[in-house]
Structure formats: structure tokens, C-alpha cells
Design an enzyme around this catalytic site. Sequence first.
Site, PDB file in Angstrom:
ATOM      1  N   HIS A 118      51.550  72.322  45.921  1.00 28.75           N
ATOM      2  CA  HIS A 118      50.600  71.287  46.809  1.00 28.75           C
ATOM      3  C   HIS A 118      49.974  70.374  45.859  1.00 28.75           C
ATOM      4  CE1 HIS A 118      50.225  74.704  50.065  1.00 28.75           C
ATOM      5  NE2 HIS A 118      51.441  74.195  49.993  1.00 28.75           N
ATOM      6  N   CYS A 143      54.133  49.424  44.865  1.00 34.24           N
ATOM      7  CA  CYS A 143      53.195  48.564  43.853  1.00 34.24           C
ATOM      8  C   CYS A 143      53.718  49.216  42.588  1.00 34.24           C
ATOM      9  CB  CYS A 143      51.921  49.355  44.251  1.00 34.24           C
ATOM     10  SG  CYS A 143      50.579  48.833  42.769  1.00 34.24           S
ATOM     11  N   CYS A 146      50.752  52.046  41.154  1.00 27.75           N
ATOM     12  CA  CYS A 146      50.423  53.225  41.746  1.00 27.75           C
ATOM     13  C   CYS A 146      51.833  53.807  42.441  1.00 27.75           C
ATOM     14  CB  CYS A 146      49.448  53.031  43.058  1.00 27.75           C
ATOM     15  SG  CYS A 146      50.039  51.958  44.346  1.00 27.75           S
ATOM     16  N   GLY A 217      47.410  86.416  46.424  1.00 30.82           N
ATOM     17  CA  GLY A 217      46.278  85.784  47.158  1.00 30.82           C
ATOM     18  C   GLY A 217      46.769  84.612  47.954  1.00 30.82           C
TER      19      GLY A 217
HETATM   20  P1  NAD Z   1      46.118  81.165  51.341  1.00 31.83           P
HETATM   21  O1  NAD Z   1      46.749  80.751  52.689  1.00 31.83           O
HETATM   22  O2  NAD Z   1      46.719  81.179  50.352  1.00 31.83           O
HETATM   23  O3  NAD Z   1      44.906  82.338  52.215  1.00 31.83           O
HETATM   24  C1  NAD Z   1      43.942  82.925  50.999  1.00 31.83           C
HETATM   25  C2  NAD Z   1      44.473  84.317  50.569  1.00 31.83           C
HETATM   26  O4  NAD Z   1      43.721  84.636  49.730  1.00 31.83           O
HETATM   27  C3  NAD Z   1      44.112  85.103  51.874  1.00 31.83           C
HETATM   28  O5  NAD Z   1      45.159  85.893  52.266  1.00 31.83           O
HETATM   29  C4  NAD Z   1      43.042  85.998  51.303  1.00 31.83           C
HETATM   30  O6  NAD Z   1      42.981  87.573  51.716  1.00 31.83           O
HETATM   31  C5  NAD Z   1      43.492  86.116  49.856  1.00 31.83           C
HETATM   32  N1  NAD Z   1      42.366  86.415  48.642  1.00 31.83           N
HETATM   33  C6  NAD Z   1      40.923  86.203  49.233  1.00 31.83           C
HETATM   34  N2  NAD Z   1      40.263  86.666  48.070  1.00 31.83           N
HETATM   35  C7  NAD Z   1      41.319  87.122  47.193  1.00 31.83           C
HETATM   36  C8  NAD Z   1      41.270  87.754  45.707  1.00 31.83           C
HETATM   37  N3  NAD Z   1      39.919  87.788  45.105  1.00 31.83           N
HETATM   38  N4  NAD Z   1      42.416  87.953  44.959  1.00 31.83           N
HETATM   39  C9  NAD Z   1      43.451  87.879  45.838  1.00 31.83           C
HETATM   40  N5  NAD Z   1      43.585  87.265  47.235  1.00 31.83           N
HETATM   41  C10 NAD Z   1      42.586  86.837  47.816  1.00 31.83           C
HETATM   42  O7  NAD Z   1      45.026  79.818  51.309  1.00 31.83           O
HETATM   43  P2  NAD Z   1      43.832  78.899  52.106  1.00 31.83           P
HETATM   44  O8  NAD Z   1      42.595  79.142  51.507  1.00 31.83           O
HETATM   45  O9  NAD Z   1      44.244  79.074  53.292  1.00 31.83           O
HETATM   46  O10 NAD Z   1      44.363  77.272  51.543  1.00 31.83           O
HETATM   47  C11 NAD Z   1      45.416  76.807  52.086  1.00 31.83           C
HETATM   48  C12 NAD Z   1      45.779  75.822  50.789  1.00 31.83           C
HETATM   49  O11 NAD Z   1      44.813  74.923  50.675  1.00 31.83           O
HETATM   50  C13 NAD Z   1      46.268  76.306  49.631  1.00 31.83           C
HETATM   51  O12 NAD Z   1      47.598  76.612  49.768  1.00 31.83           O
HETATM   52  C14 NAD Z   1      46.146  75.093  48.738  1.00 31.83           C
HETATM   53  O13 NAD Z   1      46.790  74.149  48.631  1.00 31.83           O
HETATM   54  C15 NAD Z   1      44.659  74.669  49.133  1.00 31.83           C
HETATM   55  N6  NAD Z   1      43.533  75.257  48.705  1.00 31.83           N
HETATM   56  C16 NAD Z   1      43.692  75.423  47.066  1.00 31.83           C
HETATM   57  C17 NAD Z   1      42.446  76.103  46.399  1.00 31.83           C
HETATM   58  C18 NAD Z   1      42.810  76.254  45.060  1.00 31.83           C
HETATM   59  O14 NAD Z   1      43.311  75.196  44.313  1.00 31.83           O
HETATM   60  N7  NAD Z   1      41.894  77.062  44.357  1.00 31.83           N
HETATM   61  C19 NAD Z   1      41.503  76.411  47.249  1.00 31.83           C
HETATM   62  C20 NAD Z   1      41.583  76.373  48.651  1.00 31.83           C
HETATM   63  C21 NAD Z   1      42.633  75.980  49.375  1.00 31.83           C
END
Ligand code: NAD
Length: 276
Positions: A118, A143, A146, A217
Site C-alpha cells: 500500500h 512531468c 514527478c 494483524g
Molecule cells: P486491517 O484490515 O489490517 O485491520 C486491522 C487488524 O489488526 C484487525 O484484524 C485487528 O483485529 C488486528 N489487530 C489489532 N490490534 C492488533 C495487535 N496488537 N496485534 C495483531 N493484530 C491486531 O487494517 P485497517 O486498520 O483496516 O487498515 C486498512 C489499511 O489502511 C491498511 O492495510 C493500511 O494500508 C492502512 N493503514 C496502515 C497503518 C500503518 O501503516 N500502521 C495503520 C492504519 C491503516
Amino acid sequence: MKISHVDFSGWQANKVTIFTGAGMSAESGIPTFRDRMTGLWARTDPMEIATPWAFRAHPQRVWDWHVHLGGAVLTASPNAGHRAVADLEQRGVHVTVITQNIDNLHQRAGSTKVIELHGNLLRLKSFVDEEAAFAAERPPMICPVCNGYAAWEEHDPYANRDDLLAIQLLAGPVPHCPGCGALLRPDVVWFGEPLAPEALDAAWDAVEQCDLLIAVGASLEVEPAASLPWRALQKGARVIEVNPAPTALAEHCHASFAGSAAEVLPTLLASLWATT
Ligand code: NAD
């Protein structure tokens, strides 16, 4: 989290793929989207703001939201889970990380083979406004600064790539490409956007070739990333899930640990490589 009830003997893994979602970085203080943003933006739905349509309509609002997330990323440090994955590679195991995260924390922990499905929040690129491109009377140029499909006729011949790389994700007005003047945005995949084909191809290759995949996660709700652990399972790799809220994968994979990344991964990886 006790993992001793699983007998790992015979789990010989030559190639390991670690597939991570936002939960991997939750214990580093970066909130997941589905588990709700905290603080100032708690009532903002990322599904509505992390989209090209939102940026076209309200670029400043979307920029500010990413600056806020960037603040959490910049102050975060890799947690014990990131470090356990990096340590495994340093012990000579062939480890590829496929991450949906945009926070650079696997790289900062020391992992060297990281496929960013992502993108990366701290890198910028121009916003390609396809609606404007289609509506334009003349076809847009690329461009040279970029590489965006964004330049019409206002290219600055003295601007270069370094001018763009010097611009950072910081509070203030949305910056523009120094070459063509297009709005800049974080180089991440927003909802509704396709993944970079080269990243997706590399991820499929890693999944096809691995003997063991550990999904950590990830809610597995967004395609095509969600299919990757299932493909590993289908082609005969061992698959393990680590997630405090197990997904549908848990019932089908070889082992599932309903715990957090920082809690489970160090013990799990130590147990696996104690017996192989
Ligand atoms: P996601 O779909 O991967 O969902 C989060 C998952 O993490 C859930 O299944 C939850 O049960 C699990 N989780 C929560 N705490 C945890 C822990 N301590 N250990 C292990 N698992 C745990 O992600 P999202 O939040 O729906 O985000 C969607 C997209 O947004 C991501 O794929 C990413 O591209 C972006 N995003 C990135 C970050 C980052 O870079 N840290 C953070 C938020 C969102």
C-alpha cells in the site's frame, strides 16, 4: 500467550513470508483504521477520507488527516513483533515481508526484503486527476519531475527530482510538484485505487514460493491483499495467523494465535526455529 500446545516439529521452512496488516503496528502506537482512529480524528471515517474522490473535493482536509497520521508514524518505534521478524532474517532465514502498512516500521526494525503493498506514507507523489486529464482538450504530458500524468503546459524546465524529494508531509498548505504544479499527495494506495502491479507481482511470487506464511494483524477484508494467505494455503504452505480477533482464515490454517503481534511473534518465531 501460550503457544506450547502446538507441536512444530517437522515444520521445515526454507522460505518464510510474513504478511502484515495494520495490527502489526498497533503496539507501536499507530492506530488501525478498523479499530478506530484515536484523538482529533476519532470521528473521521478513513474509508471516506483516504480516497481519490475525497482528495479531489477537499485536498487540504485529506492532507491534514495524513499529516496527523504521519505524526503518529514519525514518533513510533518498531515493536517486539517487528524486531522478531527482523531478527529471524538476521539469523539467516529467508524471510520476505509483505506489508499493507505504510509506516516503514519493518524496514526500521531491520527487515531488508519488504514489499509495501500500500505504499509509504512519508513519500510523496503527484495527484493524477484523471477526470481533468480526460476533460482536457490536449493530452497531458508526463512531468519529468514527478513522473505524474499531470503536466499540461506549465512545466518548469529548471525543476528537478531533488526539489520534489525535499518536500515533506508537514502541516501547512498542500504542496505542489515543483515541475508541473500538480498537487502532491502521500504515495499510498487509497481505498478505490489499484495496487502497484510490481508490488503485487512480487507479493504473489513470495506467496507462491514460501513454505510458511504467517499472517499478522490483518483483517483480510480488502482484496487483492486478502487473497494472499489463502493462496499460500491452497498451494500447500503452512499458514499461521496471529490476530487478537481471528479472521475466517483461522479455521482453515495450520495454527491460529488469538494474541497481539508484539506478544506472540517473539515466542512463536523462537519456538518454530528451536525445532527446525
Ligand atoms: P486491517 O484490515 O489490517 O485491520 C486491522 C487488524 O489488526 C484487525 O484484524 C485487528 O483485529 C488486528 N489487530 C489489532 N490490534 C492488533 C495487535 N496488537 N496485534 C495483531 N493484530 C491486531 O487494517 P485497517 O486498520 O483496516 O487498515 C486498512 C489499511 O489502511 C491498511 O492495510 C493500511 O494500508 C492502512 N493503514 C496502515 C497503518 C500503518 O501503516 N500502521 C495503520 C492504519 C491503516
